[in-house]
Design a protein around this motif. Structure first.
Motif, PDB file in Angstrom:
ATOM      1  N   PRO A   3      43.086  39.376  36.294  1.00 48.60           N
ATOM      2  CA  PRO A   3      42.246  38.376  36.978  1.00 48.60           C
ATOM      3  C   PRO A   3      42.022  38.623  38.467  1.00 48.60           C
ATOM      4  N   HIS A   4      42.912  39.328  39.138  1.00 45.71           N
ATOM      5  CA  HIS A   4      42.732  39.533  40.579  1.00 45.71           C
ATOM      6  C   HIS A   4      42.047  40.868  40.908  1.00 45.71           C
ATOM      7  N   ILE A   5      41.576  41.583  39.887  1.00 44.04           N
ATOM      8  CA  ILE A   5      40.809  42.805  40.103  1.00 44.04           C
ATOM      9  C   ILE A   5      39.453  42.638  39.414  1.00 44.04           C
ATOM     10  N   THR A   6      38.384  42.831  40.186  1.00 48.08           N
ATOM     11  CA  THR A   6      37.038  42.632  39.645  1.00 48.08           C
ATOM     12  C   THR A   6      36.589  43.849  38.836  1.00 48.08           C
ATOM     13  N   ALA A   7      35.453  43.730  38.186  1.00 44.55           N
ATOM     14  CA  ALA A   7      34.893  44.834  37.391  1.00 44.55           C
ATOM     15  C   ALA A   7      34.588  46.053  38.252  1.00 44.55           C
ATOM     16  N   SER A   8      34.369  45.847  39.535  1.00 46.98           N
ATOM     17  CA  SER A   8      34.086  46.973  40.438  1.00 46.98           C
ATOM     18  C   SER A   8      35.366  47.608  40.968  1.00 46.98           C
ATOM     19  N   GLY A   9      36.522  47.024  40.622  1.00 45.41           N
ATOM     20  CA  GLY A   9      37.800  47.552  41.095  1.00 45.41           C
ATOM     21  C   GLY A   9      38.297  46.902  42.378  1.00 45.41           C
ATOM     22  N   HIS A  20      36.701  36.534  50.999  1.00 45.33           N
ATOM     23  CA  HIS A  20      35.998  37.769  50.659  1.00 45.33           C
ATOM     24  C   HIS A  20      34.479  37.620  50.599  1.00 45.33           C
ATOM     25  N   ASN A  21      33.986  36.405  50.382  1.00 43.25           N
ATOM     26  CA  ASN A  21      32.537  36.175  50.221  1.00 43.25           C
ATOM     27  C   ASN A  21      31.960  37.097  49.150  1.00 43.25           C
ATOM     28  N   ILE A  22      32.519  36.999  47.941  1.00 47.16           N
ATOM     29  CA  ILE A  22      32.024  37.831  46.847  1.00 47.16           C
ATOM     30  C   ILE A  22      31.505  36.960  45.706  1.00 47.16           C
ATOM     31  N   ILE A  23      30.635  37.570  44.899  1.00 44.05           N
ATOM     32  CA  ILE A  23      30.082  36.883  43.740  1.00 44.05           C
ATOM     33  C   ILE A  23      30.170  37.783  42.511  1.00 44.05           C
ATOM     34  N   ALA A  24      30.116  37.122  41.366  1.00 45.44           N
ATOM     35  CA  ALA A  24      29.918  37.804  40.085  1.00 45.44           C
ATOM     36  C   ALA A  24      28.508  37.451  39.633  1.00 45.44           C
ATOM     37  N   VAL A  25      27.858  38.386  38.962  1.00 47.90           N
ATOM     38  CA  VAL A  25      26.511  38.139  38.449  1.00 47.90           C
ATOM     39  C   VAL A  25      26.517  38.286  36.937  1.00 47.90           C
ATOM     40  N   SER A  26      25.623  37.551  36.272  1.00 49.62           N
ATOM     41  CA  SER A  26      25.488  37.725  34.826  1.00 49.62           C
ATOM     42  C   SER A  26      24.920  39.117  34.563  1.00 49.62           C
ATOM     43  N   ARG A  27      25.145  39.610  33.360  1.00 49.97           N
ATOM     44  CA  ARG A  27      24.771  40.994  33.047  1.00 49.97           C
ATOM     45  C   ARG A  27      23.273  41.255  33.159  1.00 49.97           C
ATOM     46  N   LYS A  54      30.543  41.908  43.457  1.00 44.34           N
ATOM     47  CA  LYS A  54      31.752  42.660  43.136  1.00 44.34           C
ATOM     48  C   LYS A  54      32.181  42.525  41.684  1.00 44.34           C
ATOM     49  N   ASP A  55      31.499  41.677  40.898  1.00 50.97           N
ATOM     50  CA  ASP A  55      31.960  41.444  39.530  1.00 50.97           C
ATOM     51  C   ASP A  55      30.780  41.088  38.627  1.00 50.97           C
ATOM     52  N   VAL A  56      31.011  41.194  37.312  1.00 51.19           N
ATOM     53  CA  VAL A  56      30.029  40.750  36.325  1.00 51.19           C
ATOM     54  C   VAL A  56      30.665  39.671  35.468  1.00 51.19           C
ATOM     55  N   MET A  57      29.817  38.825  34.925  1.00 52.04           N
ATOM     56  CA  MET A  57      30.288  37.716  34.105  1.00 52.04           C
ATOM     57  C   MET A  57      30.267  38.096  32.628  1.00 52.04           C
ATOM     58  N   ASN A  58      30.868  37.256  31.814  1.00 55.05           N
ATOM     59  CA  ASN A  58      30.860  37.438  30.373  1.00 55.05           C
ATOM     60  C   ASN A  58      29.424  37.508  29.870  1.00 55.05           C
ATOM     61  N   LYS A  59      29.201  38.279  28.810  1.00 48.31           N
ATOM     62  CA  LYS A  59      27.831  38.498  28.318  1.00 48.31           C
ATOM     63  C   LYS A  59      27.136  37.237  27.820  1.00 48.31           C
ATOM     64  N   ARG A  60      27.877  36.161  27.574  1.00 50.42           N
ATOM     65  CA  ARG A  60      27.238  34.923  27.109  1.00 50.42           C
ATOM     66  C   ARG A  60      26.436  34.227  28.210  1.00 50.42           C
ATOM     67  N   HIS A  61      26.681  34.591  29.472  1.00 50.76           N
ATOM     68  CA  HIS A  61      25.965  33.979  30.601  1.00 50.76           C
ATOM     69  C   HIS A  61      24.694  34.750  30.921  1.00 50.76           C
ATOM     70  N   ARG A  62      23.632  34.002  31.254  1.00 49.43           N
ATOM     71  CA  ARG A  62      22.359  34.616  31.651  1.00 49.43           C
ATOM     72  C   ARG A  62      21.810  33.883  32.870  1.00 49.43           C
ATOM     73  N   LYS A  63      21.197  34.641  33.756  1.00 46.49           N
ATOM     74  CA  LYS A  63      20.572  34.102  34.969  1.00 46.49           C
ATOM     75  C   LYS A  63      21.542  33.234  35.767  1.00 46.49           C
ATOM     76  N   ARG A  64      22.744  33.780  36.006  1.00 43.59           N
ATOM     77  CA  ARG A  64      23.782  33.040  36.726  1.00 43.59           C
ATOM     78  C   ARG A  64      24.499  33.914  37.735  1.00 43.59           C
ATOM     79  N   ILE A  65      24.973  33.256  38.777  1.00 43.19           N
ATOM     80  CA  ILE A  65      25.917  33.892  39.680  1.00 43.19           C
ATOM     81  C   ILE A  65      27.137  32.981  39.775  1.00 43.19           C
ATOM     82  N   ASP A  66      28.253  33.580  40.097  1.00 38.37           N
ATOM     83  CA  ASP A  66      29.507  32.844  40.228  1.00 38.37           C
ATOM     84  C   ASP A  66      30.081  33.190  41.593  1.00 38.37           C
TER      85      ASP A  66
END
Length: 86
Positions: A3-9, A20-27, A54-66
């Motif tokens: 959980p403390h490491i994003t998809a980008s590492g 950090h001012n980071i976001i995850a985006v939907s795929r 810095k991260d991506v969200m689960n594939k069930r999400h669309r048109k979203r940022i976190d």
């Protein structure tokens, strides 16, 4: 998954994650916003500002940022938010 490491590492500081001012985006948005790209978020009240993808969200999400916020902040949903390249 860690959980403390994003998809980008990127490693998140668990003591103060909001610094950090980071976001995850939907795929679907990942095609437009790449890792380490800076984006400007507007019409999001206190969350307005410049963030880094810095991260991506689960594939069930669309048109979203976190937006990564601190552990004491309750999750909220915002609509009509404007996101542009910075």
């Amino acid at each position: 998954s860690t959980p403390h490491i994003t998809a980008s590492g990127f490693k998140i500081d668990l003591e103060d994650p909001s610094k950090h001012n980071i976001i995850a985006v939907s795929r679907d948005l990942k095609r437009k916003w790449k890792f380490n790209q800076k984006v400007k978020i507007e019409k999001a009240g206190k969350y307005n500002g410049v963030y880094t993808v810095k991260d991506v969200m689960n594939k069930r999400h669309r048109k979203r940022i976190d937006i990564l916020v601190g552990p004491d902040e309750a999750p909220i949903k915002l609509k009509g938010v404007k996101v542009t390249a910075f």
